[in-house]
Design a protein around this motif. Structure first.
Motif, PDB file in Angstrom:
ATOM      1  N   UNK A  94       0.774  -1.222   0.000  1.00 18.97           N
ATOM      2  CA  UNK A  94       0.000   0.000   0.000  1.00 18.97           C
ATOM      3  C   UNK A  94       0.809   1.277   0.000  1.00 18.97           C
ATOM      4  N   UNK A  95       2.104   1.190   0.300  1.00 19.26           N
ATOM      5  CA  UNK A  95       2.899   2.412   0.342  1.00 19.26           C
ATOM      6  C   UNK A  95       3.042   2.981  -1.055  1.00 19.26           C
ATOM      7  N   UNK A  96       2.689   4.252  -1.246  1.00 22.85           N
ATOM      8  CA  UNK A  96       2.786   4.836  -2.578  1.00 22.85           C
ATOM      9  C   UNK A  96       4.228   4.990  -3.016  1.00 22.85           C
ATOM     10  N   UNK A  97       4.485   4.652  -4.245  1.00 22.07           N
ATOM     11  CA  UNK A  97       5.817   4.817  -4.805  1.00 22.07           C
ATOM     12  C   UNK A  97       5.697   5.663  -6.049  1.00 22.07           C
ATOM     13  N   UNK A 147       1.539  16.362  -1.792  1.00 15.94           N
ATOM     14  CA  UNK A 147       1.341  15.107  -1.074  1.00 15.94           C
ATOM     15  C   UNK A 147       1.535  15.344   0.411  1.00 15.94           C
ATOM     16  N   UNK A 148       0.890  14.517   1.218  1.00 16.10           N
ATOM     17  CA  UNK A 148       1.134  14.589   2.656  1.00 16.10           C
ATOM     18  C   UNK A 148       2.355  13.737   3.010  1.00 16.10           C
ATOM     19  N   UNK A 149       2.666  13.642   4.292  1.00 17.12           N
ATOM     20  CA  UNK A 149       3.858  12.917   4.715  1.00 17.12           C
ATOM     21  C   UNK A 149       3.812  11.442   4.409  1.00 17.12           C
ATOM     22  N   UNK A 150       2.610  10.884   4.245  1.00 17.60           N
ATOM     23  CA  UNK A 150       2.472   9.468   3.901  1.00 17.60           C
ATOM     24  C   UNK A 150       2.475   9.238   2.401  1.00 17.60           C
ATOM     25  N   UNK A 166      -5.214   3.630  -5.471  1.00 22.50           N
ATOM     26  CA  UNK A 166      -3.943   3.091  -5.983  1.00 22.50           C
ATOM     27  C   UNK A 166      -2.711   3.641  -5.286  1.00 22.50           C
ATOM     28  N   UNK A 167      -2.815   4.750  -4.583  1.00 22.82           N
ATOM     29  CA  UNK A 167      -1.658   5.272  -3.842  1.00 22.82           C
ATOM     30  C   UNK A 167      -1.420   4.513  -2.549  1.00 22.82           C
ATOM     31  N   UNK A 168      -2.444   3.903  -2.007  1.00 25.59           N
ATOM     32  CA  UNK A 168      -2.330   3.109  -0.780  1.00 25.59           C
ATOM     33  C   UNK A 168      -3.578   2.249  -0.696  1.00 25.59           C
TER      34      UNK A 168
END
Length: 496
Positions: A20-23, A457-460, A174-176
């Motif tokens: 789930x971590x966006x790359x 983007x936010x910190x996540x 799709x980002x997480x």
């Protein structure tokens, strides 16, 4: 690749730290699925790419990513390939059918599509059809040569700002994958963000284009009400808008050019907006697009609590407009609190939409939708007229506001995407989706054009959206500002 209910809730929730971590990536596109509609059309015209190749690439991406995202409730690959072959032959002859000939396009499962079921995310809709008619937006896209390949998921009857339903399960970002793409056009936003088609239709009755556009980092426009005709008439009345969802402002303007204009089935449809949309597409000087504009910036729209990371990203984007030569002033429009009145209109619409259901069918509905229907049934005609009176007053106030300011900028959402499958984030548990959508639904009340464009983007690593609002009929002006930000701060190549 026809998808049925058994296939649609296979989203992978485990291991979100890995899956789930966006790359984000910023390299050049590697397959036709990563190209914009404008890029595809240029490649077709130059003979460098065939619509068949483009559609095959999109279908491959759908097969790869949709099991995790659940963005589509229906995919028809063979029909899409047949349409792509016909488009390729037209391009070979130098006679494309229209402005979108050969462009893969997804349809939200709210819009009627001839030959395909439109179930509106509900187990209470019978699949038998006859499904013999296109809604106006689908008809205009079909006439322009767009290649339809599937229908995107929606919450039941598009009633809320996230996307899950008893029929199709949970749609994911799709980002997480642990988070929601927003809604109600969440299937469309997830599809576009993931490269499962460059264009998708959306509807917006309280933020349903802008919320998912913000949560998934794409461009979404709610046009001036009536600019895109609507049929069948929405039970939510003149709150409900239809509009484009894309990865680029140029594609948004191109799609809007195609889908605007009167349709005999919509008695309130407006005339097309003129040549301004095409002009936006071809402009490349960001400063020229906004220099001298009088722009109002409302960081909280009269007191909405905004997450600090969202506030910083939005403020940075607003500063770009000053750098480009616009005159920006921090000011709140004088809008009254309208959530209760919006509920009267929205919940009454939900009750109207389901008035012919049997008691057994009602028991099958999304529990949250059942609750809104029950509340909607308690309102009187006087309640409805009181809510409409506030709408008219809000519209008059914003009309006066825009005699001083060309545009209004706000955050699209006060937060970034939260846990999928919830109507509201945990800190607002038990609250309706409107509790966190205070930047969006007021401009359905006023019927103004409003767009969400990515601004950071936010910190996540989750996307943040900037909302750009214009006076009624100023859709081209809204898109000009969107285009200026896109030129100054490109986002289209940054993907999940």
């Amino acid at each position: 690749m026809t998808i049925d209910r058994a296939d649609t809730d296979r989203a992978q929730t485990s291991g979100s730290a890995a899956a789930g971590v966006p790359r984000a990536r910023a390299e050049a596109p590697t397959t036709p699925a990563d190209l914009s509609a404008e890029q595809l059309l240029a490649a077709y015209a130059a003979g460098e790419l065939s619509p068949v190749e483009a559609v095959d690439a999109v279908l491959e991406r759908v097969e790869q990513d949709n099991p995790a995202l659940n963005a589509f409730c229906l995919v028809r690959p063979e029909e899409a390939r047949e349409a792509a072959r016909a488009s390729a032959e037209r391009w070979r002859r130098g006679a494309p059918a229209g402005k979108l000939d050969g462009v893969p396009t997804a349809i939200k499962d709210i819009h009627l599509t001839k030959g395909w079921p439109t179930l509106r995310g509900s187990v209470t809709t019978h699949q038998d059809g006859p499904w013999s008619e296109d809604s106006p937006v689908v008809a205009r896209l079909r006439e322009a040569g767009a290649v339809f390949f599937g229908k995107t998921t929606t919450p039941e009857l598009a009633w809320k700002g996230v996307t899950d339903s008893p029929l199709t399960g949970v749609t994911r970002n799709p980002w997480d994958l642990s988070t929601t793409p927003g809604g109600s056009s969440g299937g469309s936003s997830a599809a576009v963000a993931a490269g499962m088609g460059p264009l998708a239709t959306g509807t917006d009755g309280g933020g349903s284009i802008r919320i998912p556009a913000s949560f998934t980092g794409i461009c979404g426009l709610k046009p001036t009400w009536g600019l895109v005709p609507h049929y069948p008439a929405s039970p939510f009345g003149s709150l409900a808008h239809t509009g484009p969802m894309t990865r680029t402002v140029g594609d948004t303007a191109l799609m809007l050019e195609v889908i605007t204009g009167p349709d005999p089935r919509d008695w309130a449809a407006l005339a097309p907006p003129g040549p301004g949309l095409a002009d936006v597409r071809y402009r490349t000087d960001a400063g020229e697009l906004v220099r001298g504009m009088r722009i109002a910036f409302s960081p909280t729209l009269n007191g909405i609590d905004v997450h600090p990371e969202v506030a910083r990203a939005v403020a940075d984007a607003v500063a770009v407009f000053e750098e480009l030569g616009a005159r920006v002033e921090e000011v709140d429009p004088d809008l009254p609190e309208s959530r209760d009145e919006f509920h009267v209109l929205w919940f009454s619409g939900a009750a109207k939409a389901t008035e012919k259901l049997t008691a057994r069918d009602r028991d099958l509905l999304d529990p949250g939708l059942r609750e809104t229907i029950e509340e909607g049934l308690t309102y009187s005609a006087q309640d409805y007229l009181t809510a409409m009176a506030l709408r008219m007053e809000m519209g008059a106030r914003m009309g006066r506001f825009h005699t001083e300011y060309d545009l209004l900028l706000t955050p699209t959402m006060p937060i970034t995407a939260f846990e999928a499958g919830l109507e509201s984030p945990p800190e607002l548990a038990g609250e309706r989706w409107t509790s966190w959508a205070g930047f969006s639904y007021p401009f359905n009340m006023t019927q103004q054009p409003a767009a969400s464009v990515p601004c950071g983007f936010d910190g996540a690593g989750l996307p943040v959206g900037l909302q750009i609002v214009g006076p009624r009929h100023a859709d081209a002006r809204v898109l000009a500002a969107c285009r200026a930000l896109e030129i100054a701060r490109p986002w289209a190549d940054r993907r999940p």
